[in-house]
Design an enzyme around this catalytic site. Structure first.
Site, mmCIF file in Angstrom:
data_model
loop_
_atom_site.group_PDB
_atom_site.id
_atom_site.type_symbol
_atom_site.label_atom_id
_atom_site.label_comp_id
_atom_site.label_asym_id
_atom_site.label_seq_id
_atom_site.Cartn_x
_atom_site.Cartn_y
_atom_site.Cartn_z
ATOM 1 N N GLU A 74 -24.612 26.161 -6.781
ATOM 2 C CA GLU A 74 -25.379 26.889 -7.796
ATOM 3 C C GLU A 74 -25.083 28.375 -7.672
ATOM 4 O OE1 GLU A 74 -26.593 27.159 -10.609
ATOM 5 O OE2 GLU A 74 -28.566 26.229 -10.547
ATOM 6 N N ASP A 75 -25.111 29.083 -8.794
ATOM 7 C CA ASP A 75 -24.885 30.523 -8.747
ATOM 8 C C ASP A 75 -26.099 31.263 -8.213
ATOM 9 O OD1 ASP A 75 -26.397 30.005 -11.042
ATOM 10 O OD2 ASP A 75 -25.287 31.389 -12.321
ATOM 11 N N ASP A 134 -33.630 31.108 -8.460
ATOM 12 C CA ASP A 134 -34.757 32.046 -8.527
ATOM 13 C C ASP A 134 -36.070 31.274 -8.552
ATOM 14 O OD1 ASP A 134 -34.470 31.334 -11.269
ATOM 15 O OD2 ASP A 134 -33.626 33.271 -11.773
ATOM 16 N N PHE A 193 -32.881 41.364 -12.329
ATOM 17 C CA PHE A 193 -31.952 40.681 -13.217
ATOM 18 C C PHE A 193 -30.548 41.182 -12.910
ATOM 19 C CE2 PHE A 193 -29.492 39.800 -16.979
ATOM 20 C CZ PHE A 193 -29.837 38.474 -17.216
ATOM 21 N N ARG A 217 -19.958 37.679 -17.370
ATOM 22 C CA ARG A 217 -19.565 36.719 -16.329
ATOM 23 C C ARG A 217 -18.259 37.087 -15.646
ATOM 24 N NH1 ARG A 217 -22.762 32.162 -16.743
ATOM 25 N NH2 ARG A 217 -23.495 31.625 -18.820
#
Length: 178
Positions: A102-103, A106, A155, A168
């Site tokens: 997973e990137d 959160d 963020f 990205r």
């Protein structure tokens, strides 16, 4: 400090590529050690984890497979709270070790969803490998075995992570400026 503008927001470098790659290599070494003698199935979560998955797998010395699943819960800067499975699991993981790539974790809601889905396929084991973890944003308890970096609840974009589909393709990770 280098900054970029994506749409209507400004972002400043918070994690340079060199540090990202150093942490990716560290995590890969841990996986190589922990899974010695096994053939894990890596399951990368699209879209955000594709760069992390590519760099991680280049460091993995084990025989392995990689497959992709796409889930989404973000719109703009915020999680919608609703998880939609867009592309599902396309391989048999019964009695096989699975490592989810997973990137970012959160709230943990997306990861909880995928864990529940994968458990119905009776894998030998499931481990989570995330590039980034926001401990201050977690809403569910998760056992995250492999984490490259912990970050504040800001963020971010870059290195696979986006803001409305853009950003990205940067080598560094950027944090939203106030």
């Amino acid at each position: 400090m280098e900054t970029i503008t994506i749409k209507d927001k400004n972002f400043a470098v918070s994690i340079p590529e060199k540090e990202i790659l150093r942490q990716v290599a560290r995590v890969a070494a841990e996986i190589n050690r922990d899974y010695e003698g096994e053939t894990p199935v890596f399951l990368a979560v699209l879209n955000g984890a594709f760069l992390f998955a590519a760099d991680l797998l280049r460091e993995i010395k084990l025989p392995c497979e990689i497959h992709f699943v796409k889930l989404t819960s973000y719109q703009g800067l915020h999680s919608t709270g609703t998880i939609k499975e867009v592309i599902g699991l396309a391989t048999d993981i019964t009695n096989r070790p699975v490592i989810i790539i997973e990137d970012i974790v959160d709230s943990g809601m997306t990861m909880a969803h995928i864990l529940n889905t994968l458990r119905t396929h009776n894998p030998k084991s499931i481990d989570i490998c995330t590039l980034l973890l926001k401990p201050g944003a977690l809403k569910v308890q998760l056992d995250i075995r492999y984490c490259a970096l912990e970050i504040p609840n800001d963020f971010i974009v870059g290195y696979g992570l986006d803001y409305d589909g853009l950003g990205r393709n940067t080598r560094d990770i950027y944090t939203l400026c106030n």
